[in-house]
Design an enzyme around this catalytic site. Structure first.
Site, PDB file in Angstrom:
ATOM      1  CB  VAL A 118      -0.919   0.028   1.232  1.00  0.00           C
ATOM      2  CG1 VAL A 118      -1.913   1.178   1.116  1.00  0.00           C
ATOM      3  CG2 VAL A 118      -1.639  -1.294   1.409  1.00  0.00           C
ATOM      4  NE  ARG A 125      12.166   9.162  -3.686  1.00  0.00           N
ATOM      5  CZ  ARG A 125      12.384   8.613  -2.476  1.00  0.00           C
ATOM      6  NH1 ARG A 125      12.846   7.381  -2.383  1.00  0.00           N
ATOM      7  NH2 ARG A 125      12.138   9.300  -1.377  1.00  0.00           N
ATOM      8  CG  PHE A 126       7.142   6.722  -1.516  1.00  0.00           C
ATOM      9  CD1 PHE A 126       8.527   6.786  -1.583  1.00  0.00           C
ATOM     10  CD2 PHE A 126       6.524   7.221  -0.383  1.00  0.00           C
ATOM     11  CE1 PHE A 126       9.275   7.343  -0.559  1.00  0.00           C
ATOM     12  CE2 PHE A 126       7.255   7.780   0.656  1.00  0.00           C
ATOM     13  CZ  PHE A 126       8.637   7.842   0.566  1.00  0.00           C
ATOM     14  CB  SER A 276      -1.036   6.329   2.878  1.00  0.00           C
ATOM     15  OG  SER A 276      -1.278   6.242   1.488  1.00  0.00           O
ATOM     16  NE  ARG A 341      -6.718   2.959   1.298  1.00  0.00           N
ATOM     17  CZ  ARG A 341      -6.278   2.704   2.531  1.00  0.00           C
ATOM     18  NH1 ARG A 341      -6.915   1.824   3.297  1.00  0.00           N
ATOM     19  NH2 ARG A 341      -5.194   3.305   2.998  1.00  0.00           N
ATOM     20  CG  PHE A 465      -5.675  -4.103  14.798  1.00  0.00           C
ATOM     21  CD1 PHE A 465      -6.475  -4.519  15.848  1.00  0.00           C
ATOM     22  CD2 PHE A 465      -4.547  -3.353  15.084  1.00  0.00           C
ATOM     23  CE1 PHE A 465      -6.161  -4.188  17.159  1.00  0.00           C
ATOM     24  CE2 PHE A 465      -4.227  -3.011  16.383  1.00  0.00           C
ATOM     25  CZ  PHE A 465      -5.036  -3.426  17.427  1.00  0.00           C
ATOM     26  CG  LEU A 466      -3.936   0.075  13.457  1.00  0.00           C
ATOM     27  CD1 LEU A 466      -2.782   0.558  12.597  1.00  0.00           C
ATOM     28  CD2 LEU A 466      -3.682   0.395  14.920  1.00  0.00           C
ATOM     29  CG  ASP A 467      -9.422   3.125   9.801  1.00  0.00           C
ATOM     30  OD1 ASP A 467      -9.866   4.106  10.412  1.00  0.00           O
ATOM     31  OD2 ASP A 467      -8.714   3.222   8.788  1.00  0.00           O
ATOM     32  N   PRO A 548       4.731  -2.695   4.320  1.00  0.00           N
ATOM     33  CG  PRO A 548       6.162  -2.140   6.099  1.00  0.00           C
ATOM     34  CD  PRO A 548       5.409  -3.291   5.491  1.00  0.00           C
ATOM     35  CG  ASP A 638      -2.500   4.686   7.692  1.00  0.00           C
ATOM     36  OD1 ASP A 638      -2.887   4.506   8.866  1.00  0.00           O
ATOM     37  OD2 ASP A 638      -2.801   3.917   6.765  1.00  0.00           O
TER      38      ASP A 638
END
Length: 734
Positions: A118, A125-126, A276, A341, A465-467, A548, A638
């Site tokens: 993601v 660049r990423f 992100s 996304r 999990f986080l959201d 990541p 993020d």
């Protein structure tokens, strides 16, 4: 003042209008006037429905808040709670069994289990690095990370360390023994490779041996026996390429002349417009749309400076091999298959405003994203002078991940939106596929109904999990104080959530048709821990899991060689390992037995995390970055990590575990630490000591002190407002 162009009821920022007309539409055979008329109609027709869905969220939350407030001193009666959620329409009847019917889906989604990257689409660049991370050097991934300990003379150093290199080679040989074993002996004993009568032979001191499963030899490159050639192997659908060059620096030190082992790594990648990135206006959105267009056309490039040299990074070409019999040709993708996304249903953006009588209202960003990422992705369906040299999908599909949906009505709305976009773009119905993020509580408890609402479009479900924890806290904000953040991973509902996602996906026919995904490994530098722990995700039946970085993708790829995910899914098929009561178990602290120093530690940890992320988001527009935690461990942060941290502190504040003074004191303690962690960044503006002059500091404070009032605990409204203030200040000073 934004320069705008009128298009029907819409007033479009010129930067977006010109991008669409001059860059995105050419090569699509879509007439500009027809396109903008279609955009106008979609926005006008669907805006009221979007608003209605958001009102329903607020209505349900208000009912749940009231129910908990009336029972706050009582232990939770799970049966009464479940019945209440049914009564208000939060918990819906489970549909009859069904099987998804999605068609025209690429193999990377239907049949190949492997890592998923993601990456923020605003960073070219990423984005290029991620798209090119389909293949990665195992030697580099091992040498450059803590998977190989820096002990016994194996330090990385500033130049090549043969001791460390030998450990890398030994590790890679052990990997080959497990993924593609020889019929006898070990890859560690190999002294040479050859192809005889279409079969791979490996020379050892005891003679020549073949593979235990000869069919795992898939091809080769170069001239057999020449100094520079390679061997292609395949296991569980993932490829391994052994590069042979006895004259290379590493090959010279290897008895078999092997210079590297390259793994098929990030099979799929999500180019992210959501959690992100920091995209708050037309300029930001167009930057993302332009990068997404370049990825689909295959002409995105970026000047990169590294080790004193500058070069242009471009997308990799496909890879061609000779088949084992020496007669045919095998072509494999050189790039990751790309999803995009979009944002969720909540936010609006002033890139387009809708005239509503005398009023102008910002258009919902999720509607815009579907239209413009769909349009630009058309170029990834074909090649040609106007479309660029490379394709994304080979089956004619556009893959859109849709986050933060609450229940099946919101999924159905997304599918309606996609259908309307297909009409505008002249695409066959069903071209736009949907990835459903299972990251909101109302989706989790109604997941089967959510999947059914998208049964002919769905290509993935994924736990986050986080959201999901952020929504867990916010939904039950009034029920009482929650447990500490670190304890959340061991709760009843979390295990039920992860298991139910797999079970429901398999019951809906996902095996061989769609991805079942799991969440991100956030500790970017702790790769040894990742290699040890993340294998649990394919073992749980997930066909993909988030990583990541390209390096992490290569290391995680090993897990899909060790675990046959298809076999795991066959074992799990037909099982139902969870109950709705487990999913509804609220992670309340049973008793407030924390010592004052434990409370302070929790508050400081969360305040530091919030400040470390928010200061880059608000002040610099960086939506995803490695943020050192309070112990200087780099974490990939993020908006999802921000949501859980801010909601936990808002919950503790609501129930008197902490005070506003505690929050302010912690923020003021942590701000100098965050400033120090960013000291090497020349563009960084410190928050201390003038805290109230720092818009980033104020944003962090807002997120906590007003956290109970934020819609579903989302952080975007505050972040966007503060980021726009920063940009407005900068514009005034110029």
């Amino acid at each position: 003042m934004t320069d705008r162009v009128s298009a029907g009821n819409l007033r479009v920022a010129r930067v977006l209008y010109d991008f669409v007309n001059d860059e995105a539409l050419p090569g699509t055979d879509i007439d500009p006037d027809s396109f903008w008329a279609g955009v106008d109609k979609v926005v006008t027709d669907l805006t009221p429905r979007n608003q209605e869905l958001l009102r329903r969220r607020d209505e349900l939350q208000a009912q749940i808040d009231k129910w908990h407030r009336q029972r706050v001193i009582e232990p939770l009666d799970i049966d009464a709670y479940r019945d209440f959620l049914i009564e208000i329409g939060y918990l819906l009847p489970e549909p009859e069994d069904f099987t998804i019917t999605t068609s025209g889906v690429d193999d990377e989604i239907t049949t190949t289990a492997g890592p998923q990257l993601v990456v923020p689409v605003l960073n070219a660049r990423f984005a290029l690095n991620a798209a090119n991370a389909r293949w990665g050097s195992l030697y580099d991934a091992l040498y450059g990370t803590d998977v190989i300990p820096e002990t016994d003379g194996a330090e990385k150093g500033s130049s090549y360390n043969k001791v460390r290199g030998d450990k890398v080679i030994a590790y890679a040989r052990n990997f080959l023994d497990q993924a593609v074993p020889l019929e006898s002996g070990s890859w560690a004993d190999a002294t040479g490779l050859s192809v005889e009568d279409g079969r791979l032979q490996v020379a050892t001191a005891d003679g020549s041996v073949g593979l235990a499963e000869p069919e795992k030899f898939a091809g080769y490159t170069g001239q057999l026996g020449s100094p520079d050639w390679s061997v292609l192997l395949v296991n569980h659908g993932l490829h391994i390429e052994i590069l042979i060059d006895p004259q290379s620096p590493v090959g010279k030190t290897d008895r078999a002349g092997i210079k590297d082992v390259v793994l098929e790594s990030a099979v799929t990648t999500i180019m992210d417009f959501e959690d992100s990135v920091a995209a708050v206006d037309a300029d930001d959105k167009v930057l993302g749309y332009r990068n997404w267009l370049g990825l689909n056309k295959g002409d995105l490039s970026e000047e990169v400076s590294k080790d004193g040299k500058t070069f242009t990074r471009v997308l990799n070409a496909d890879r061609t091999y000779t088949t084992p019999d020496g007669q045919g040709e095998l072509t494999l993708p050189g790039r990751s298959l790309l999803f995009v996304r979009n944002v969720g249903h909540l936010m609006t953006n002033d890139a387009i405003v809708l005239s509503d009588g005398d009023e102008e209202k910002e258009v919902f960003e999720g509607i815009m994203d579907a239209l413009f990422t769909g349009l630009t992705a058309i170029h990834g369906l074909k090649t040609g002078e106007a479309n660029g040299p490379l394709q994304n999908s080979r089956t004619g599909s556009i893959y859109i991940v849709k986050p933060k949906m609450h229940g099946p009505d919101e999924v159905a709305f997304t599918c309606e939106l996609f259908s309307r976009v297909e009409d505008v773009l002249g695409l066959p119905q069903g071209t736009l596929k949907i990835g459903i993020m299972d990251e909101e509580r109302r989706t989790t408890v109604n997941l089967k109904a959510c999947i059914k609402a998208a049964a002919d479009r769905v290509v993935f479900i994924n736990t986050g999990f986080l959201d999901r924890t952020g929504d867990e806290i916010h939904t039950s904000m009034e029920a009482g104080p929650m447990i500490r953040k670190g304890a959340m991973k061991n709760t009843t509902w979390i295990k039920a959530y992860e298991d139910a996602n797999v079970d429901i996906g398999l019951a809906a026919g996902f095996k061989g048709k769609a991805q079942i995904g799991k969440g991100m490994w956030a500790m970017t530098e702790l790769m040894a821990d990742m290699v040890e722990q993340k294998i649990g995700q394919p073992k749980a039946g997930a066909t993909t899991a988030w990583v990541p970085s390209p390096t992490a993708a290569t290391l995680h790829a090993m897990h899909y060689h060790y675990v046959d995910v298809g076999a795991v899914q066959e074992e799990l098929a037909g099982k139902k390992r969870t109950t709705i009561e487990q999913l509804l178990t609220i992670p309340l602290a049973k008793e407030l037995a924390w010592a004052p120093e434990e409370i302070r530690e929790e508050v400081d940890n969360n305040c530091q995390s919030i400040l470390g992320y928010v200061v880059r988001w608000v002040a610099q527009g960086v939506g995803c970055s490695k943020v050192p935690d309070i112990h200087d461990v780099a974490l990939m942060e993020d908006r999802a990590t921000l949501r859980i941290s801010s909601q936990l502190l808002a919950n503790w504040l609501r129930h008197g575990v902490i005070t506003e003074e505690d929050v302010r004191a912690s923020l003021e303690r942590m701000a100098p630490l965050v400033d120090a962690q960013n000291a090497k960044d020349a563009a960084y503006q410190p928050m201390a000591p003038n805290f109230d002059d720092s818009l980033a500091f104020l944003a962090a404070q807002d997120l906590i002190l007003t956290g109970t009032q934020q819609p579903n605990g989302y952080t975007e409204p505050i972040l966007h407002r503060r980021r726009r203030e920063v940009k407005a200040r900068a514009a005034q000073s110029n």
